[in-house]
Design a protein around this motif. Structure first.
Motif, short mmCIF file in Angstrom:
data_model
loop_
_atom_site.label_atom_id
_atom_site.label_comp_id
_atom_site.label_asym_id
_atom_site.label_seq_id
_atom_site.Cartn_x
_atom_site.Cartn_y
_atom_site.Cartn_z
N SER A 1 56.44 0.98 -51.50
CA SER A 1 56.14 0.85 -52.93
C SER A 1 57.31 1.33 -53.79
O SER A 1 57.58 0.76 -54.86
CB SER A 1 54.89 1.64 -53.28
N ILE A 2 58.01 2.37 -53.35
CA ILE A 2 59.16 2.86 -54.10
C ILE A 2 60.41 2.07 -53.73
O ILE A 2 61.26 1.78 -54.58
CB ILE A 2 59.39 4.37 -53.83
N ARG A 3 60.52 1.71 -52.46
CA ARG A 3 61.72 1.03 -51.96
C ARG A 3 62.02 -0.24 -52.74
O ARG A 3 63.17 -0.51 -53.11
CB ARG A 3 61.53 0.71 -50.48
N GLY A 4 60.99 -1.01 -53.04
CA GLY A 4 61.21 -2.27 -53.74
C GLY A 4 61.63 -2.09 -55.19
O GLY A 4 62.24 -2.98 -55.78
N ALA A 5 61.30 -0.93 -55.77
CA ALA A 5 61.62 -0.69 -57.18
C ALA A 5 62.89 0.14 -57.36
O ALA A 5 63.30 0.40 -58.49
CB ALA A 5 60.45 0.01 -57.86
N LEU A 6 63.51 0.55 -56.25
CA LEU A 6 64.65 1.47 -56.33
C LEU A 6 65.84 0.84 -57.06
O LEU A 6 66.24 -0.29 -56.78
CB LEU A 6 65.08 1.87 -54.92
N GLN A 7 66.39 1.59 -58.01
CA GLN A 7 67.59 1.18 -58.73
C GLN A 7 68.57 2.34 -58.74
O GLN A 7 68.22 3.44 -59.18
CB GLN A 7 67.27 0.75 -60.16
N ILE A 8 69.79 2.10 -58.26
CA ILE A 8 70.82 3.13 -58.22
C ILE A 8 72.07 2.56 -58.88
O ILE A 8 72.51 1.46 -58.56
CB ILE A 8 71.14 3.56 -56.78
N ARG A 9 72.65 3.31 -59.80
CA ARG A 9 73.87 2.85 -60.47
C ARG A 9 74.76 4.04 -60.80
O ARG A 9 74.29 5.17 -60.96
CB ARG A 9 73.54 2.07 -61.74
N PRO A 10 76.07 3.80 -60.91
CA PRO A 10 76.98 4.88 -61.27
C PRO A 10 76.90 5.21 -62.75
O PRO A 10 76.62 4.35 -63.59
CB PRO A 10 78.36 4.32 -60.91
N SER A 11 77.18 6.45 -63.08
CA SER A 11 77.22 6.87 -64.48
C SER A 11 78.46 6.31 -65.16
O SER A 11 79.53 6.23 -64.56
CB SER A 11 77.24 8.40 -64.57
N THR A 12 78.31 5.90 -66.41
CA THR A 12 79.45 5.45 -67.21
C THR A 12 79.63 6.33 -68.44
O THR A 12 80.42 6.01 -69.32
CB THR A 12 79.23 3.99 -67.68
N LEU A 13 78.91 7.44 -68.49
CA LEU A 13 78.86 8.27 -69.69
C LEU A 13 79.96 9.33 -69.66
O LEU A 13 80.10 10.07 -68.69
CB LEU A 13 77.50 8.94 -69.78
N GLN A 14 80.73 9.40 -70.74
CA GLN A 14 81.71 10.47 -70.91
C GLN A 14 81.06 11.65 -71.62
O GLN A 14 80.14 11.48 -72.40
CB GLN A 14 82.90 9.98 -71.73
#
Length: 402
Positions: free
Chosen positions: A353-366
């Motif tokens: 249930s969590i695996r299908g919704a997982l979103q991982i991205r790098p930070s772009t915030l300074q």
């Protein structure tokens, strides 16, 4: 945190969510009208359909917190045939909150105006190991320089949000940085709120990122140390002792290397930058974190570390039922295959249930820690709760002009 002010309305940050939400809706109605120019209290009541008492309470809070000011009555603003009506306007050229991120080798500062829009940011560097008195002097100089650069008044800001390295206990009576807190309070005449700078980075990602994060997320930072933060429903989760997010001290090997925390086999001892450099035979290397990913000698150790970190993060996501992860530090600069290694390792630990919704991205915030300091002030004062999410557009335009 060091202090917790309450607005004139008596609504504390811990008040019932429904009450805070209704108050926020009313505040936003008033602010929307004030942004178009000066408005009398009678006009505010007529155009919002709010009662006189509600308008008086909201305007009183806005004035108390420096967000709005009373204007002198003018001959062109009359309440019927009687005396001229007094108009209310948003404050201009004033600092409402200050955010400071104390890193091991420098400090970043951010200022926000009365509507919590980011005025600007600035950074300073210093040698590692500098004492807290000198570090505070550097931060104060940066604050005043930034105010002068933008022509804003620093008189009595609503609060100062500060990020510091390492765990921040809920009752930090013996913390070495307390001298910094007292000095900022004395020199800027404002309450000071303190939290771990990586936790504040997590909070900043939900607000000021060029791709604003969801209300609940996990922020994971891989650098000279390992840490992070958890935001649940827009609020930082600190835990029972103030140690939430310290993922670098999750045990990954029994009887492993001794960690400075006193345990053995912590993730930090296997995957943080010093461990990566040791594996590559580069001990003593003092390179910046953002230079690590480009070194081919570190590709293998970094790939392995990404898998180890991903497993720890996956276990945390499974326990918290969180589907969004933002990675900072070294992982924000790695090649796609290394980030994929991290993502796959995390996904393997999750329920379907969590695996299908997982979103991982790098930070772009300074300047994430300093921006998180601004958010920390916001979350400890009742006025403008629920309004800060609109600050992202202003900060994006500020970043593009830097």
């Amino acid at each position: 945190m060091m202090t917790s002010p309450v607005g004139r309305s008596g609504v504390d940050a811990g008040a019932a969510p429904r009450q805070v939400s209704l108050r926020s809706v009313h505040v936003e109605q008033v602010l929307a009208l004030l942004r178009s120019g000066p408005v009398s209290r009678a006009e505010l009541g007529a155009r919002t359909a709010l009662s006189r008492a509600t308008i008086s309470s909201i305007v009183g809070d806005l004035i108390d917190q420096g967000i709005a000011v009373n204007l002198p009555p003018g001959p062109d603003r009359r309440a019927g045939s009687g005396r001229p009506a007094q108009a209310v306007a948003l404050s201009q050229h004033r600092v409402r909150s200050v955010g400071v991120d104390f890193r091991l080798d420098g400090a970043s500062v951010a200022l926000a105006d009365p509507l919590q829009q980011v005025t600007g940011t600035i950074s300073r560097t210093h040698r590692r190991g500098l004492n807290w008195q000198d570090r505070t002097t550097i931060a104060l100089e940066a604050i005043r320089t930034l105010c002068a650069r933008h022509g804003v008044d620093l008189a009595a800001p609503q609060g100062i949000g500060v990020g510091v390295p390492g765990p921040v206990p809920l009752t930090p009576s013996g913390a070495p940085w307390r001298v910094m807190v007292h000095r900022l309070q004395d020199e800027l005449a404002a309450p000071v709120y303190v939290d771990n700078n990586l936790r504040l980075s997590a909070l900043a990602e939900t607000i000021w990122s060029t791709r604003p994060g969801p209300a609940s997320l996990l922020y994971f930072h891989l650098g000279r140390g390992i840490g992070g933060g958890v935001v649940i429903d827009g609020r930082l989760y600190r835990g029972a002792t103030g140690s939430a997010g310290e993922l670098g001290h999750v045990t990954v090997t029994e009887n492993g290397p001794r960690c400075h925390c006193g345990k053995h086999g912590c993730l930090e001892q296997h995957a943080a930058l010093p461990a990566l450099l040791r594996r590559a035979g580069l001990t003593g290397d003092r390179r910046a974190v953002d230079q690590v990913a480009a070194d081919p000698r570190l590709a293998g150790p970094l790939h392995d570390a990404a898998g180890l970190c991903g497993r720890v993060v996956g276990d945390a996501l499974a326990a918290l039922d969180i589907c969004h992860v933002i990675v900072g530090g070294i992982l924000a600069h790695v090649p796609d295959d290394t980030l994929t290694r991290f993502t796959d390792a995390a996904r393997e630990r999750l329920l379907p249930s969590i695996r299908g919704a997982l979103q991982i991205r790098p930070s772009t915030l300074q300047d994430a820690g300093a921006l998180g300091g601004l958010a920390l002030v916001h979350h400890n004062t009742p006025v403008l709760q629920g309004y800060l999410v609109r600050a992202s557009t202003s900060y994006e335009s500020t970043q593009q002009s830097r």
